[in-house]
Enzyme design. Structure first.
Site, PDB file in Angstrom:
ATOM      1  N   SER A  22       0.827  -1.214   0.000  1.00  0.00           N
ATOM      2  CA  SER A  22       0.000   0.000   0.000  1.00  0.00           C
ATOM      3  C   SER A  22       0.859   1.262   0.000  1.00  0.00           C
ATOM      4  O   SER A  22       0.332   2.367   0.075  1.00  0.00           O
ATOM      5  CB  SER A  22      -0.930  -0.005   1.222  1.00  0.00           C
ATOM      6  N   THR A 154     -41.359  25.624  -6.809  1.00  0.00           N
ATOM      7  CA  THR A 154     -41.563  24.223  -6.426  1.00  0.00           C
ATOM      8  C   THR A 154     -41.842  23.522  -7.749  1.00  0.00           C
ATOM      9  O   THR A 154     -42.419  24.129  -8.673  1.00  0.00           O
ATOM     10  CB  THR A 154     -42.771  24.027  -5.474  1.00  0.00           C
ATOM     11  N   HIS A 155     -41.397  22.301  -7.875  1.00  0.00           N
ATOM     12  CA  HIS A 155     -41.509  21.563  -9.153  1.00  0.00           C
ATOM     13  C   HIS A 155     -40.827  22.323 -10.296  1.00  0.00           C
ATOM     14  O   HIS A 155     -41.194  22.161 -11.453  1.00  0.00           O
ATOM     15  CB  HIS A 155     -42.962  21.279  -9.535  1.00  0.00           C
ATOM     16  N   SER A 276     -15.867  26.361 -25.997  1.00  0.00           N
ATOM     17  CA  SER A 276     -16.036  25.136 -26.785  1.00  0.00           C
ATOM     18  C   SER A 276     -15.032  25.142 -27.916  1.00  0.00           C
ATOM     19  O   SER A 276     -14.694  26.197 -28.456  1.00  0.00           O
ATOM     20  CB  SER A 276     -17.458  25.102 -27.338  1.00  0.00           C
ATOM     21  N   LYS A 282     -19.816  29.711 -27.168  1.00  0.00           N
ATOM     22  CA  LYS A 282     -20.078  29.022 -25.913  1.00  0.00           C
ATOM     23  C   LYS A 282     -19.255  29.533 -24.728  1.00  0.00           C
ATOM     24  O   LYS A 282     -18.087  29.876 -24.868  1.00  0.00           O
ATOM     25  CB  LYS A 282     -19.812  27.516 -26.064  1.00  0.00           C
ATOM     26  N   GLU A 289     -20.527  22.050 -13.230  1.00  0.00           N
ATOM     27  CA  GLU A 289     -20.785  20.705 -13.775  1.00  0.00           C
ATOM     28  C   GLU A 289     -19.846  19.666 -13.166  1.00  0.00           C
ATOM     29  O   GLU A 289     -20.245  18.542 -12.858  1.00  0.00           O
ATOM     30  CB  GLU A 289     -20.623  20.716 -15.294  1.00  0.00           C
ATOM     31  N   TYR A 316      -8.722  -7.403  12.662  1.00  0.00           N
ATOM     32  CA  TYR A 316      -8.202  -6.845  11.415  1.00  0.00           C
ATOM     33  C   TYR A 316      -8.248  -7.870  10.280  1.00  0.00           C
ATOM     34  O   TYR A 316      -7.973  -9.054  10.479  1.00  0.00           O
ATOM     35  CB  TYR A 316      -6.749  -6.363  11.608  1.00  0.00           C
ATOM     36  N   GLN A 321      -7.398  -2.526   4.247  1.00  0.00           N
ATOM     37  CA  GLN A 321      -6.419  -1.645   3.602  1.00  0.00           C
ATOM     38  C   GLN A 321      -7.073  -0.827   2.484  1.00  0.00           C
ATOM     39  O   GLN A 321      -6.570   0.225   2.101  1.00  0.00           O
ATOM     40  CB  GLN A 321      -5.272  -2.495   3.040  1.00  0.00           C
TER      41      GLN A 321
END
Ligand code: ARG
Length: 462
Positions: A22, A154-155, A276, A282, A289, A316, A321
């Site tokens: 590890s 709402t919605h 873009s 753009k 995002e 353990y 790990q």
């Protein structure tokens, strides 16, 4: 030969080293590992489990190793498996046989649990201060927009008018809960597991309390089996951070909508947008995002670790790990997302006129028109019906509630008089909602003041 190689007649296969080691990812725990080892060895000296001078010698060598790692002088060895054995191996290289006494009364099982707890405690503090900064930005922005009217939805349909301050402070509250959860996780992490040994403690007279004090742990674990098997603190952290990412992703979704051509409520700063390669016009909200997208990997890490821990027998198991990459990746992701998200919010331009415009022209004040009738002693259910009829009339005649003449109002109910126009003005709709939790100017000023106090007193909240 491996540090544990005594009972083996041949070395591990190279493929085995690649598979089970590890060090490639747990090397980031070197500082915690060394700090923990120093506390352990000093206690061994104090308890006369090893000679005091030898403890001092080991301590100095561990400090040298720390410095050499930080100066980039050390190359870790995959054959030494993990950070714990790498440092022990270095110690023996630095000071010879005395170094072989460090691991007296200790196992990597309690050692790794200690390192991870120390690491997570520090990282929680870093994340807390990033959240503090984000909350400060939100609060300051809210202060500037106590009177910026926008549609509440709402919605995703216009519902009732609110203010941008009200909307922003909703996220502030979510972040407060996120911080509360992290504080709780910090408390559950702040318990010293060292002394648990491999699983059943040790026969040496360890002084666990003094190690805890040296490392700043207020408590020690009370069951050694649990101490080496417990990864609840990791799962709690990943769960807290999943919920935090869920909050950020909702905010991101709104930022993306608000920044769209159709909404135009805000404009993101050029410095935090991208273009873009084909469409010259753009300007994309990549920060929002990506933060929204990275929520998926944070949830994934939580699910991965929950599944890894499922059904593991005590104590353990090497499965455990797998905890580290999930924890590290999540912490790295959060520490990447929070500062840039904060910058994105801080630098965005708010288009208050467009927000106001979007709140007009629909029937966002219809509830207030009904409440107007209620104040004139009409039962709410009847008032609802009357306004429903008015809205229908408006739709038929392509008008808004503000545009109806008093005659039109009165043709549906004689109770209406001139005062209806003030009652349904957006300003009135917002500022009449003057109870705790509401969007009115007075309430927002009050809540912002309370939250300023909260921000100034975080130490006592955490
Ligand atoms: N690298 C190991 C881990 O991260 C350390 C503990 C190993 N213990 C053992 N008995 N093999 O879990």
């Amino acid at each position: 030969m491996k540090l544990w190689g005594g009972r083996f007649s041949k070395d591990t296969a190279r493929m085995m080293d690649d598979f089970h080691s590890s060090i490639s990812f747990d090397q980031r725990l070197y500082r915690q590992d060394i700090k923990g080892s120093i506390a352990h060895v000093m206690m061994l000296g104090k308890q006369k489990i090893i000679p005091q001078e030898e403890a001092e010698l080991i301590k100095t060598a561990l400090e040298d190793i720390l410095k050499d790692i930080e100066d980039g002088k050390i190359e870790f060895d995959i054959e030494a498996e993990d950070i714990h054995l790498n440092i022990e191996k270095l110690l023996i290289e630095y000071i010879g046989d005395v170094g072989k006494k460090l691991h007296t009364g200790r196992s990597r099982n309690d050692q790794v649990a200690l390192d991870l707890r120390m690491y997570i405690k520090e990282e929680i503090q870093t994340i807390q201060s990033m959240l503090q900064k984000l909350q400060e930005v939100l609060l300051n922005l809210a202060k500037d927009h106590i009177e910026t009217i926008m549609p509440g939805y709402t919605h995703l349909q216009p519902a009732q008018p609110i203010t941008l301050a009200h909307h922003l402070m909703a996220y502030f509250e979510m972040l407060k809960r996120d911080r509360g959860r992290l504080k709780n996780t910090h408390r559950n992490t702040d318990i010293l597991p060292l002394g648990a040994g491999a699983l059943a403690t040790t026969t040496y007279p360890l002084d666990r309390q003094s190690v805890a004090a040296a490392l700043g742990f207020p408590e020690i674990t009370l069951n050694s089996l649990d101490a080496v098997s417990d990864r609840d603190f990791c799962i709690e952290l990943l769960s807290d951070l999943s919920i935090l990412m869920m909050h950020l992703s909702r905010f991101c979704e709104e930022i993306i909508l608000w920044n769209s051509h159709e909404f135009q409520f805000i404009e993101l700063d050029d410095a935090y947008s991208t273009g873009s390669s084909i469409m010259p016009q753009k300007k994309n909200p990549d920060v929002a995002e990506l933060v929204r997208g990275k929520t998926g990997r944070v949830y994934g890490n939580l699910l991965a670790l929950l599944t890894t821990m499922k059904s593991l027998p005590l104590a353990y198991n090497k499965d455990m790990q797998e905890d580290k990459e999930a924890v590290f990746d999540t912490i790295d992701t959060i520490k990447m997302c929070l500062p840039i998200f904060t910058r994105m919010i801080k630098t965005m331009k708010v288009k208050t006129d467009n927000m106001y415009q979007a709140a007009t022209g629909g029937f966002i004040n219809a509830t207030d028109a009904a409440d107007y009738l209620v104040k004139k002693n009409i039962p709410f259910r009847d008032a609802h019906k009357i306004i429903g009829k008015l809205v229908f009339h408006c739709i038929e005649n392509n008008k808004t509630l503000e545009e109806l003449s008093l005659e039109e109002y009165q043709s549906i109910s004689p109770v209406f008089d001139e005062s209806i126009y003030t009652a349904i003005s957006l300003e009135e709709c917002v500022h009449q909602r003057n109870i705790i939790g509401g969007p009115s100017k007075q309430m927002m000023e009050d809540v912002i003041q309370q939250n300023e106090f909260y921000l100034d007193n975080q130490a006592s909240y955490e």
